[in-house]
Design an enzyme around this catalytic site. Structure first.
Site, mmCIF file in Angstrom:
data_model
loop_
_atom_site.group_PDB
_atom_site.id
_atom_site.type_symbol
_atom_site.label_atom_id
_atom_site.label_comp_id
_atom_site.label_asym_id
_atom_site.label_seq_id
_atom_site.Cartn_x
_atom_site.Cartn_y
_atom_site.Cartn_z
ATOM 1 N N ARG A 168 21.916 -22.089 -6.787
ATOM 2 C CA ARG A 168 23.004 -21.609 -7.652
ATOM 3 C C ARG A 168 22.615 -21.548 -9.131
ATOM 4 O O ARG A 168 23.244 -20.831 -9.903
ATOM 5 C CB ARG A 168 24.245 -22.480 -7.476
ATOM 6 C CG ARG A 168 24.074 -23.930 -7.918
ATOM 7 C CD ARG A 168 25.254 -24.799 -7.497
ATOM 8 N NE ARG A 168 25.082 -26.167 -7.965
ATOM 9 C CZ ARG A 168 24.335 -27.072 -7.354
ATOM 10 N NH1 ARG A 168 23.656 -26.733 -6.275
ATOM 11 N NH2 ARG A 168 24.237 -28.301 -7.834
ATOM 12 N N GLU A 217 0.821 -1.205 0.000
ATOM 13 C CA GLU A 217 0.000 0.000 0.000
ATOM 14 C C GLU A 217 0.863 1.266 0.000
ATOM 15 O O GLU A 217 0.560 2.243 -0.695
ATOM 16 C CB GLU A 217 -0.922 0.008 1.229
ATOM 17 C CG GLU A 217 -1.897 -1.153 1.277
ATOM 18 C CD GLU A 217 -1.351 -2.353 2.037
ATOM 19 O OE1 GLU A 217 -2.161 -3.108 2.598
ATOM 20 O OE2 GLU A 217 -0.101 -2.552 2.059
ATOM 21 N N ASP A 234 24.718 -38.195 -2.161
ATOM 22 C CA ASP A 234 24.651 -37.181 -3.218
ATOM 23 C C ASP A 234 25.487 -35.940 -2.910
ATOM 24 O O ASP A 234 25.826 -35.187 -3.815
ATOM 25 C CB ASP A 234 23.199 -36.746 -3.451
ATOM 26 C CG ASP A 234 22.322 -37.872 -3.975
ATOM 27 O OD1 ASP A 234 22.878 -38.929 -4.324
ATOM 28 O OD2 ASP A 234 21.095 -37.695 -4.022
#
Length: 346
Positions: free
Chosen positions: A212, A53, A205
Site C-alpha cells: 500500500r 525481442e 502485529d
C-alpha cells in the site's frame, strides 16, 4: 562506438522496468543497434504479453525497418524457442533475417536451456553469449534460483534496535523503522512473489502484508498457523489477495484462501519452501517472527538477509533478534536513523 557491454547494460536497464510485473517469467531487455545507433528498444512488460525481442523490433521506426537485418540484437537472456503464451522469439529473429545476436545469459528453463541459441545458430546467425553475464544473472537471481536449484529465492528481513532487539517485553510491538524505510519495505514486497510471517507476528502485529505504500502488485501472502488458531478478523484474511495458511490439519481451497497441510518437525521450512515451488512462486520475503526466521537460517534456506537497525533506539528487556549466520555484507544504506544492511551466503 559503444562496446557490446555498454549496449547490454542498456538492455539490463530496460529489463528492470518489468520488475514486479512479469513473474514467473524472467526480466528481459533488448536493444537493436545499427552501426552504433540504437534503432529499437524493448523489454518484457507484463506476464503473458509480448517478450522483449518483440517489443524491441516493433519499436523500430518505419524509416529504419530496412536496417533491421543488418543490425545487432542485444538481449539479456536467451530467446525462447518454444510456444508458450507467445510464439517463439527465435522465429521472429530469424524471420527478420538478423545476422548477429549478443546474449547475456542462457535460459535454464527446461523448454529453452540452450535450444534457443542452437536454433539461431542453425539458421546461420552469429551468436555471442556471456556478455555482462554476472549483471544479467544478478537481475534474474529469482528466476535462475528457481530453475537451477528447484526452490524460490529466499529473502529474510527484520528490523532491530541498536541493542539487537526486535520487540519489546512480552513481545509487544516496537515501531523500529522510520517512514522512508517502511516505504522501501513495501517496494521490496512488490518485487517478491510471496511474503511469509509466523503465527505470533500475524496475531500481535495484524499486518496487511500489502504494497500500500508503493505502486506495485501485492505478493501472495502466507502465514504459518499450525493449529488454525488465528482469528478470521485479521487483515491477512480479508480475501483481497491470495493467502496461504500452512497448518497441520487440512488441505482446503476457498476464495483467495488456501489451507496447505504440513507436518511438524525440523522439516517444516523445507515443506514450506517446497510448497512455494510447487505453486510456481519464484521468491519469498520472510518477515518474521524470530522463530520462523531462525528456522530458515538454521536450515540454510536463505539467499539474502536484510536487516534494518535503528541506531538511536534501545530496548534492553526486549526480544532478541535472530542470530546472523556466516554471511558477507553486500550493501549498506542509511535512511534517517535507520541503517539497512544486506547480507548474502558466504
Amino acid at each position: 562506438m559503444l562496446s557490446d557491454a555498454m549496449y547490454m547494460q542498456r538492455a539490463i536497464e530496460l529489463a528492470k522496468r518489468g520488475a514486479g510485473y512479469v513473474a514467473p517469467n524472467p526480466l528481459v531487455g533488448a536493444v537493436l543497434v545499427h552501426n552504433g545507433r540504437i534503432i529499437g528498444e524493448g523489454w518484457h512488460e507484463t506476464y503473458g504479453e509480448a517478450h522483449a525481442e518483440v517489443n524491441c523490433i516493433n519499436s523500430v521506426k518505419e524509416q529504419d525497418k530496412a536496417l533491421i537485418s543488418t543490425s545487432i540484437l542485444y538481449v539479456t537472456l536467451e530467446p525462447c524457442s518454444h510456444f508458450g503464451k507467445t510464439p517463439p522469439c527465435t522465429d521472429l529473429i530469424i524471420d527478420h533475417n538478423i545476422q548477429k545476436m549478443v546474449i547475456g545469459n542462457l535460459d535454464p528453463f527446461a523448454d529453452v536451456n540452450g535450444k534457443g541459441v542452437e536454433r539461431l545458430r542453425e539458421a546461420g546467425i552469429d551468436v555471442i553469449t556471456g556478455v555482462e553475464a554476472n549483471a544479467c544473472a544478478e537481475m534474474n537471481k529469482r528466476f535462475l534460483t528457481f530453475h537451477t536449484e528447484g526452490r524460490p529465492y529466499i529473502v529474510l528481513k527484520w528490523a532491530q534496535t541498536a541493542d539487537l532487539k526486535v520487540a519489546g517485553p512480552s513481545e509487544e510491538r516496537l515501531l523500529i523503522s522510520g517512514d522512508l524505510t517502511n516505504r522501501l519495505v513495501h517496494k521490496w514486497r512488490s518485487e517478491e512473489s510471496a511474503i511469509l510471517v509466523g503465527t505470533n507476528t500475524a496475531l500481535l502485529d495484524d499486518p496487511a502484508l500489502t504494497t500500500r505504500l508503493w505502486s506495485g502488485r501485492h505478493p501472495v501472502r502466507a502465514v504459518v498457523d499450525m493449529d488454525l488458531r488465528l482469528p478470521s478478523h485479521l487483515k491477512l484474511f480479508n480475501r483481497r489477495s491470495p493467502t496461504i495458511v500452512f497448518n497441520t490439519h487440512r488441505h482446503e481451497e476457498q476464495e483467495n484462501l488456501y489451507l496447505y497441510q504440513v507436518s511438524r518437525g525440523s522439516s517444516l521450512v523445507h515443506q514450506i519452501v517446497q510448497a512455494f515451488f510447487n505453486v510456481q512462486l519464484q521468491s519469498v520475503l520472510v518477515e518474521g517472527g524470530v522463530l520462523l526466521l531462525q528456522s530458515f537460517i538454521e536450515a540454510g534456506l536463505w539467499d539474502e538477509i536484510r536487516i534494518t537497525t535503528n541506531k538511536d533506539m534501545l530496548s534492553p528487556r526486549g526480544l532478541t533478534a535472530p542470530a546472523l549466520p556466516d554471511a558477507f555484507k553486500v550493501d549498506e544504506i542509511s535512511l534517517g536513523s535507520d541503517v539497512i544492511t544486506t547480507y548474502r551466503q558466504v
